[in-house]
Design a protein around this motif. Structure first.
Motif, PDB file in Angstrom:
ATOM      1  N   ILE A  29     -73.171  32.897  20.816  1.00 36.42           N
ATOM      2  CA  ILE A  29     -72.016  33.948  20.528  1.00 36.42           C
ATOM      3  C   ILE A  29     -71.800  34.885  21.722  1.00 36.42           C
ATOM      4  O   ILE A  29     -70.587  35.193  22.003  1.00 36.42           O
ATOM      5  N   ASP A  30     -72.750  35.279  22.557  1.00 38.86           N
ATOM      6  CA  ASP A  30     -72.423  36.050  23.912  1.00 38.86           C
ATOM      7  C   ASP A  30     -71.687  35.274  24.718  1.00 38.86           C
ATOM      8  O   ASP A  30     -70.679  35.818  25.282  1.00 38.86           O
ATOM      9  N   TYR A  31     -71.739  33.823  24.747  1.00 39.14           N
ATOM     10  CA  TYR A  31     -70.667  33.170  25.859  1.00 39.14           C
ATOM     11  C   TYR A  31     -69.619  32.979  25.429  1.00 39.14           C
ATOM     12  O   TYR A  31     -68.516  33.313  25.971  1.00 39.14           O
ATOM     13  N   PHE A  79     -74.260  40.417  28.955  1.00 38.34           N
ATOM     14  CA  PHE A  79     -75.600  40.190  29.337  1.00 38.34           C
ATOM     15  C   PHE A  79     -76.210  39.388  28.484  1.00 38.34           C
ATOM     16  O   PHE A  79     -76.208  39.357  27.174  1.00 38.34           O
ATOM     17  N   PHE A  80     -76.607  38.063  28.975  1.00 39.31           N
ATOM     18  CA  PHE A  80     -77.113  37.104  28.190  1.00 39.31           C
ATOM     19  C   PHE A  80     -78.545  36.956  27.740  1.00 39.31           C
ATOM     20  O   PHE A  80     -79.448  36.651  28.518  1.00 39.31           O
ATOM     21  N   THR A  81     -78.740  37.827  26.701  1.00 43.09           N
ATOM     22  CA  THR A  81     -80.155  38.318  26.469  1.00 43.09           C
ATOM     23  C   THR A  81     -81.103  36.877  25.943  1.00 43.09           C
ATOM     24  O   THR A  81     -82.207  37.143  25.910  1.00 43.09           O
ATOM     25  N   VAL A 109     -76.958  40.880  20.972  1.00 50.71           N
ATOM     26  CA  VAL A 109     -78.567  40.508  20.843  1.00 50.71           C
ATOM     27  C   VAL A 109     -78.725  39.602  19.492  1.00 50.71           C
ATOM     28  O   VAL A 109     -79.276  40.070  18.384  1.00 50.71           O
ATOM     29  N   HIS A 110     -78.092  38.445  19.626  1.00 51.19           N
ATOM     30  CA  HIS A 110     -78.009  37.673  18.469  1.00 51.19           C
ATOM     31  C   HIS A 110     -79.410  36.862  18.129  1.00 51.19           C
ATOM     32  O   HIS A 110     -79.417  36.497  16.682  1.00 51.19           O
TER      33      HIS A 110
END
Length: 513
Positions: free
Chosen positions: A174-176, A210-212, A253-254
């Motif tokens: 989802i962050d992308y 930020f791709f955690t 932070v999925h």
């Protein structure tokens, strides 16, 4: 004399009539031009009650891998992101924080007295949310996307329970999808309820790109922890963070393990989560709440079963209840073993052990498209991607997860597309199958019709589509805006020793039973 009068009046009126007629014609032409120019283009999904699916278009990409490849190889997006004027800073003083607070206060005052709809709400106000996207160093953003892209074919990389790591990252990507939409040129974006701003004092919300999840799974443990600490310091040094203590910042932070070592220092931020596990295994008391955070859907593993597929699969749905996945899980997922013991061998029930690899995807997709109901029990956390796989497959979910929270539930009514069963009832001998067999064909058709309509709400894409998950995320965010501003202002003036400081510890968890 009468004739002269009639003749003169006719000559006088003719130009007026011609003018009025010409005006009406021009107005009609303008209306028609406006109507057709505002009609959906190839990349905009056409939606009606008979056809709820987006129109197929080469301009719209639903595959994470294909979209990521285009994104990374398109230098225009990177250049667009990096060349626009932006006021992100490396460090900040108290004076800078105060100056930003004054500027934001001035902007909010102007909007309050100049706009009768401020602050905006998703259904009543025309104003979009204004989101500031931090220009973080590439080691937090592009470098991690390239790392995923360059290592994706190493399918031997598995988690401790045997799941392919890269597939797991896709489920939580989802962050992308959010970031790619926010930083795209405005001329290419379709969503009108959110705009990117480049000055911090103009923003309603701040997005941390930020791709955690990628960093957690693809970096060495100590390298990952070090990067987490660097990201924490970088973000918390920003004036906007210091001003609000992070209350208006969005943190993706999925995956439950994402950012776990340092996220307690960012508990005021808006966390984008898969669910709200209340056991304490993943999130500690006071870190998460429905008031503050947002539940987002997983990215489905399976392909959409479109209208044609649904019609063709109608007669093939001979399996009453289907499940494929890990049979042994921890925490709330222990219900799986009990359910399997109860259901295994029953007529019309298919239970399979399997993972989310490429071969597993084909088997699961085939199984769900042949089934009427799909079992969706809790896993290690209350949620799983299986629920969204069932939705896009046209298979009615049977949810057995007592503490599950669902995405966009302030907008969507899940009772129209799923059955909710308490764990205590589900494990009673014969109880669940009796329930399913009592659902009549008319109810099944109605629920499947709603599944067809709802599926678009869970399909991430680029460009992000109206009524897609990205769209609903910002509609839900808009509903939180007043509360965010309230708690920000309140925290700025409440005495630290006061017992009036608000916490969310008292928020009750959801229990189906």
């Amino acid at each position: 004399m009468a004739g002269k009068y009639y003749s003169g009046n006719s000559r006088t009126r003719s130009p007026v009539i011609v003018f009025v007629f010409s005006f009406l014609v021009l107005s009609l032409l303008f209306y028609l031009f406006s109507f057709f120019s505002s009609s959906p283009s190839r990349s905009v999904p056409i939606y009606d009650s008979q056809n709820p699916y987006p129109v197929s278009s080469p301009e719209v990409e639903y595959s994470f891998l294909a979209s990521l490849e285009k994104f990374l190889t398109s230098t225009s997006k990177i250049q667009t992101s990096s060349t626009l004027t932006d006021d992100t800073v490396d460090s900040v003083s108290e004076e800078v924080v105060k100056k930003l607070d004054d500027m934001i206060g001035k902007t909010e005052t102007e909007r309050l007295y100049g706009d009768p709809f401020y602050p905006s709400f998703p259904f009543s106000a025309p104003l979009p949310l204004r989101v500031y996207v931090y220009e973080m160093p590439h080691k937090f953003t592009y470098d991690l996307l390239w790392l995923f892209r360059d290592t994706y074919k190493e399918t031997s990389n598995l988690t401790s329970n045997g799941s392919p790591v890269h597939r797991l990252i896709e489920q939580h990507s989802i962050d992308y999808w959010l970031w790619a939409d926010l930083i795209a040129p405005e001329s290419e974006r379709l969503l009108k309820n959110v705009v990117r701003v480049h000055q911090q004092d103009e923003a309603d919300l701040f997005y941390i790109p930020f791709f955690t999840t990628i960093s957690f799974f693809l970096l060495e443990k100590q390298q990952c922890k070090a990067l987490y600490r660097e990201a924490l310091k970088w973000v918390t040094d920003q004036p906007a963070w210091k001003r609000s203590e992070g209350r208006d910042h969005i943190l993706p932070v999925h995956h439950p393990w994402s950012f776990k070592t340092v996220r307690r220092y960012m508990k005021n931020a808006i966390w984008l989560l898969p669910d709200m596990d209340s056991t304490g295994n993943w999130y500690k008391p006071g870190q998460i709440s429905l008031e503050k955070d947002l539940i987002l859907p997983y990215v489905p593993n399976l392909d959409l079963c479109d209208k044609k597929c649904l019609l063709e699969s109608e007669k093939r749905r001979s399996t009453l209840l289907y499940f494929r996945g890990r049979l042994k899980r921890n925490a709330g997922g222990k219900i799986r073993a009990k359910l399997m013991a109860e259901l295994s061998g029953a007529v019309g029930v298919v239970i399979e052990e399997g993972t989310a690899g490429e071969s597993g995807k084909k088997v699961a997709q085939n199984g769900m498209r042949k089934s009427i109901f799909c079992l969706s029990p809790a896993g290690d956390t209350p949620s799983s991607a299986r629920l969204f796989d069932a939705i896009v497959s046209g298979c009615i979910p049977v949810i057995v997860s007592d503490e599950l929270e669902l995405p966009f539930e302030g907008i969507l009514d899940y009772r129209k597309i799923a059955l909710f069963v308490s764990s205590s009832d589900a494990v009673q001998p014969g109880w669940l199958l009796k329930l399913l067999r009592r659902v009549n064909p008319a109810q099944i058709r109605e629920m499947r019709m709603h599944l067809a309509k709802y599926s678009r709400h869970f399909l991430y894409s680029h460009p992000a589509q109206p009524l897609g998950p990205e769209d609903l995320i910002w509609r839900m965010m808009a509903g939180k805006l007043v509360s965010i501003k309230l708690h920000t202002r309140r925290a700025q003036r409440v005495v630290r020793e006061s017992r009036s400081l608000c916490t969310c510890d008292c928020t009750r968890a959801n229990f189906t039973s």
